[in-house]
Write a protein that holds these residues in place. Structure first.
Motif, PDB file in Angstrom:
ATOM      1  N   GLN A 134     -21.372 -29.837 -22.043  1.00 24.90           N
ATOM      2  CA  GLN A 134     -21.163 -31.117 -22.729  1.00 24.90           C
ATOM      3  C   GLN A 134     -21.177 -30.976 -24.247  1.00 24.90           C
ATOM      4  O   GLN A 134     -21.184 -31.981 -24.960  1.00 24.90           O
ATOM      5  N   ASN A 135     -21.202 -29.769 -24.767  1.00 24.76           N
ATOM      6  CA  ASN A 135     -21.211 -29.539 -26.211  1.00 24.76           C
ATOM      7  C   ASN A 135     -19.915 -28.828 -26.614  1.00 24.76           C
ATOM      8  O   ASN A 135     -19.901 -27.622 -26.864  1.00 24.76           O
ATOM      9  N   PRO A 136     -18.803 -29.583 -26.667  1.00 25.70           N
ATOM     10  CA  PRO A 136     -17.510 -28.949 -26.945  1.00 25.70           C
ATOM     11  C   PRO A 136     -17.431 -28.279 -28.317  1.00 25.70           C
ATOM     12  O   PRO A 136     -16.707 -27.301 -28.474  1.00 25.70           O
ATOM     13  N   GLN A 137     -18.185 -28.752 -29.301  1.00 29.57           N
ATOM     14  CA  GLN A 137     -18.153 -28.108 -30.623  1.00 29.57           C
ATOM     15  C   GLN A 137     -18.717 -26.690 -30.542  1.00 29.57           C
ATOM     16  O   GLN A 137     -18.188 -25.775 -31.162  1.00 29.57           O
ATOM     17  N   ALA A 138     -19.785 -26.522 -29.768  1.00 25.20           N
ATOM     18  CA  ALA A 138     -20.364 -25.176 -29.610  1.00 25.20           C
ATOM     19  C   ALA A 138     -19.391 -24.276 -28.861  1.00 25.20           C
ATOM     20  O   ALA A 138     -19.192 -23.120 -29.238  1.00 25.20           O
TER      21      ALA A 138
END
Length: 147
Positions: free
Chosen positions: A108-112
């Protein structure tokens, strides 16, 4: 900016960076989840890794990384320092100096996910739950071979 080993005296400031970073980037976590993980970070997880901090000229911690068994176990950047190259510097140090070749990323952390892909990692697997058995799916990533 300097990358230096952390000491136990740094733990309160590291925990502040962790919490601020999580609140800025992990919008899938509830307040209850953050409060659940916070003492675990402080009392268990920081001691389980080789811990390095990126510090400014005054010694303030701008970000930190923990590595264990060639795996990036944690990499968090203070929100006001995101996008300044600190994450890249820490990760590059982890790869070059600590031989880190793996990382797990919250799905759920697309930036990472985008950051690690940009830095040469690729998804090689997925788990429905995190390492604590919580319902936060993880993407398992490995540094691509440069052959």
């Amino acid at each position: 900016m300097q990358i230096l080993p952390a000491s136990k005296n740094d733990y309160p400031e590291i925990l502040d960076v962790w919490e601020a970073s999580v609140r800025a980037t992990h919008d899938f976590l509830t307040e209850e989840a953050i409060l659940y993980f916070k003492p675990l970070i402080l009392n268990t997880f920081l001691d389980a890794v080789e811990l390095l901090c990126a510090r400014d000229e005054r010694g303030a911690i701008l970000g930190f990384m923990g590595v264990a068994e060639e795996s990036i176990e944690m990499l968090f950047i203070a929100p006001d320092s995101r996008g300044t190259g600190i994450g890249k510097a820490l990760l590059s140090y982890g790869i070059e100096e600590l031989k880190a070749t793996r990382v797990d990323v919250n799905e759920q952390n697309p930036q990472a996910l985008e950051f690690y892909e940009h830095m040469g990692f690729e998804v090689v697997g997925r788990s429905e739950r995190d390492g604590m058995g919580k319902p936060y799916p993880l993407l398992h990533m490995k540094l691509r071979d440069n052959d």
